[in-house]
Design an enzyme around this catalytic site. Structure first.
Site, PDB file in Angstrom:
ATOM      1  CD1 TRP A  38      -0.858   2.414   2.320  1.00 20.02           C
ATOM      2  CD2 TRP A  38      -2.639   1.894   0.958  1.00 20.02           C
ATOM      3  NE1 TRP A  38      -1.871   3.362   2.698  1.00 20.02           N
ATOM      4  CE2 TRP A  38      -3.036   3.153   1.712  1.00 20.02           C
ATOM      5  CE3 TRP A  38      -3.830   1.256   0.378  1.00 20.02           C
ATOM      6  CZ2 TRP A  38      -4.075   3.954   1.494  1.00 20.02           C
ATOM      7  CZ3 TRP A  38      -4.979   2.083   0.450  1.00 20.02           C
ATOM      8  CH2 TRP A  38      -5.180   3.293   0.885  1.00 20.02           C
TER       9      TRP A  38
ATOM     10  CD1 TRP B  66      -8.006  10.763   1.953  1.00 17.56           C
ATOM     11  CD2 TRP B  66      -8.025   8.344   2.488  1.00 17.56           C
ATOM     12  NE1 TRP B  66      -6.989  10.238   2.343  1.00 17.56           N
ATOM     13  CE2 TRP B  66      -6.920   9.002   2.605  1.00 17.56           C
ATOM     14  CE3 TRP B  66      -8.380   7.091   2.646  1.00 17.56           C
ATOM     15  CZ2 TRP B  66      -5.737   8.232   3.085  1.00 17.56           C
ATOM     16  CZ3 TRP B  66      -7.115   6.333   3.058  1.00 17.56           C
ATOM     17  CH2 TRP B  66      -5.860   7.127   3.174  1.00 17.56           C
TER      18      TRP B  66
ATOM     19  CD1 TRP C 139      -0.450   8.589  10.376  1.00 11.11           C
ATOM     20  CD2 TRP C 139      -1.634   9.983  10.978  1.00 11.11           C
ATOM     21  NE1 TRP C 139      -1.132   7.814  11.160  1.00 11.11           N
ATOM     22  CE2 TRP C 139      -2.167   8.891  11.648  1.00 11.11           C
ATOM     23  CE3 TRP C 139      -2.399  11.230  11.302  1.00 11.11           C
ATOM     24  CZ2 TRP C 139      -3.154   8.894  12.297  1.00 11.11           C
ATOM     25  CZ3 TRP C 139      -3.276  11.082  12.002  1.00 11.11           C
ATOM     26  CH2 TRP C 139      -4.031   9.863  12.761  1.00 11.11           C
TER      27      TRP C 139
ATOM     28  NE  ARG D 130      -5.229  14.984   8.814  1.00 13.31           N
ATOM     29  CZ  ARG D 130      -6.385  14.657   9.657  1.00 13.31           C
ATOM     30  NH1 ARG D 130      -6.508  14.711  10.709  1.00 13.31           N
ATOM     31  NH2 ARG D 130      -7.409  14.679   8.749  1.00 13.31           N
ATOM     32  CG  ASP D 131      -1.583  16.558   6.924  1.00 11.72           C
ATOM     33  OD1 ASP D 131      -1.165  15.271   7.211  1.00 11.72           O
ATOM     34  OD2 ASP D 131      -2.645  16.607   6.271  1.00 11.72           O
TER      35      ASP D 131
ATOM     36  CG  ASN E  80      -1.603   6.974   2.536  1.00  9.97           C
ATOM     37  OD1 ASN E  80      -0.879   5.875   2.991  1.00  9.97           O
ATOM     38  ND2 ASN E  80      -2.039   7.778   3.296  1.00  9.97           N
ATOM     39  CG  ASP E  81      -1.424  11.525   2.459  1.00 10.14           C
ATOM     40  OD1 ASP E  81      -2.219  11.172   1.577  1.00 10.14           O
ATOM     41  OD2 ASP E  81      -1.696  12.197   3.083  1.00 10.14           O
TER      42      ASP E  81
END
Length: 490
Positions: free
Chosen positions: A21, A290, A83, A151-152, A23-24
């Site tokens: 997997w 998502w 994350w 976050r981020d 994602n970002d």
């Protein structure tokens, strides 16, 4: 969704995770003549495991990537998995962790914090040029118990004020922070929007526009579907003073009007001498969303779930409406052409099938609009008989460019559209990138892009031109078949 019978669905020229997997994307950094790209990776995905680490790949031309495995491990302590965040090179040792250290500010949701799973920002660092990282501290460098979505972190060096600056996603706003050492952060401002859904993955940078001006851009991944707008990368041009960003206009522009360009990050271009070219940046976005993150047949066919859309070259243009980013496939992609078909000018009134079948290619042309034509474009990923295809075209009646995946295998049926000046008698450039799991539509000089995640079945590789209501001429129609050698793909 069932897997195809013919084997692999792995894209031929787009980035895809080696297994399990992704994602970002995380903003690439430039070191030692190459770009270091990190992304969220779950190596236990197929076994039902949870959590993400940071996996690492490098590239020199934004097309071929070499995999280097996991650089930041997940669940190394009670601070949780890793994350999104961002990396910087601490050239002047402001952190005290060593000159030239690579510092990563990463969101983790600690299981032992109150409330449990509270998001906070942690510092990791690397002394081996970004190959491996270890935690700098057990405690977060930035925490706030009263904000659920926290976050981020996106960190840049504020050269004018000789300090670090961070933009952080905080629900319906971005929090702004400053620091001298990457560890002690002070809130200095914010940028709030209550009409774009949950804000994620902020971005802030300065570019030199085509008129020579230096302009700041603030970007964010946003979900404006409730307003009939995209859920991709929104951005504003404006003024930045180290604490506040004041946009030139209230409404943002969008880097992509399609379904699948989320969590995108931009990064600066470096010339042959390693110097930053302030007039050019690159952007890479996750080829998913998502609403349907696990809906892909590549899990069965190839044992993975996770692609990116093509890296794009960004330039800043000043026009009558202000500043806008143009977005085109990165220049090096043309070097991976395996065969070129130059078909010249083709006039179409109705439809015309192209005698070329391919699963991965770059199609370009300029469409001349006549007085009567109302709908003109190209069908790709077309099945024999036309029961399945993706259509990309220009709707003259509504002044929109569109990309429609309703009649093909895809996560959710639907059409997206972008505003476009389709004044009759004009000629509009159209470019399509088609690969095994995606179709991307570029209009004009890169003024609008639409990206869709699609999964054509075996044999769905036909191409048809169409013009309804009148004739149109597809000028300079060129199809370049593309492939990146498998040993260089990550």
């Amino acid at each position: 969704m069932s897997a195809p019978t013919g084997g692999t669905m792995r894209p031929r020229f787009h980035f895809s995770v080696p297994d399990n997997w992704k994602n970002d994307p995380q903003r690439p950094i430039y070191l030692d003549g190459e770009y270091h790209y990190y992304y969220l990776y779950n190596g236990d995905y197929l076994a039902g495991g949870i959590g993400t680490s940071w996996r690492h790949a490098t590239t020199r031309d934004h097309v071929t990537f070499v995999d280097h495995g996991v650089a930041i491990e997940k669940f190394t302590n009670s601070n949780g998995d890793c994350w999104s965040g961002s990396l910087v090179v601490d050239t002047h040792n402001t952190s005290g962790l060593g000159a030239g250290s690579v510092i990563a500010l990463v969101t983790q949701a600690a299981v032992d914090r109150v409330p449990e799973g509270q998001q906070a920002q942690y510092l990791w660092y690397s002394t081996d040029r970004g190959r491996t990282f270890r935690p700098g501290f057990d405690e977060p460098v930035l925490a706030e118990s009263d904000i659920a979505d926290f976050r981020d972190p996106k960190v840049i060096w504020d050269d004018h004020r000789q300090r670090w600056f961070m933009a952080l996603a905080e629900g319906d706003r971005l929090g702004f922070y400053s620091s001298l050492d990457l560890a002690d952060w002070r809130r200095v401002g914010e940028f709030a929007r209550d009409d774009l859904g949950l804000l994620e993955c902020p971005d802030l940078f300065q570019m030199t526009a085509d008129d020579g001006s230096a302009t700041w851009i603030l970007g964010v991944s946003a979900n404006a579907k409730h307003r009939g707008l995209p859920a991709t990368y929104a951005y504003w041009s404006g003024a930045f003073d180290g604490s506040a960003f004041v946009p030139d206009a209230d409404e943002p522009r969008w880097l992509d009007w399609g379904f699948d360009f989320y969590g995108a990050v931009t990064y600066p271009h470096h010339d042959a001498a390693g110097e930053v070219d302030a007039s050019l940046r690159h952007v890479i976005g996750w080829a998913n969303f998502w609403d349907y993150p696990h809906n892909t047949p590549t899990i069965v066919s190839d044992g993975y779930n996770g692609d990116d859309m093509i890296v794009r070259d960004l330039r800043l243009v000043h026009d009558s409406a202000g500043f806008r980013l143009t977005s085109v496939p990165t220049a090096a992609l043309e070097s991976y052409t395996t065969r070129t078909h130059q078909l010249g000018d083709i006039e179409v009134d109705g439809s015309a099938d192209i005698a070329i079948r391919s699963a991965a290619y770059d199609l370009s042309c300029a469409i001349s609009l006549t007085t009567d034509v109302i709908d003109v474009g190209v069908e790709v990923c077309r099945a024999e008989g036309g029961s399945r295809f993706v259509s990309a075209g220009l709707d003259i009646s509504t002044n929109q460019a569109y990309l429609d995946r309703a009649l093909t295998a895809n996560p959710t049926r639907g059409r997206t559209h972008a505003p476009l000046d389709t004044t009759r008698g004009t000629t509009i450039a159209l470019r399509l990138l088609v690969d095994r799991t995606s179709v991307e539509l570029f209009i004009g000089d890169g003024q609008s892009v639409q990206s869709h995640r699609v999964f054509p079945l075996d044999g769905d590789d036909g191409i048809r031109l169409y013009a309804r209501g009148g004739a149109a001429v597809f000028r300079g129609l060129t199809i370049r078949e593309l492939s990146v050698p498998s040993e260089t793909r990550a």
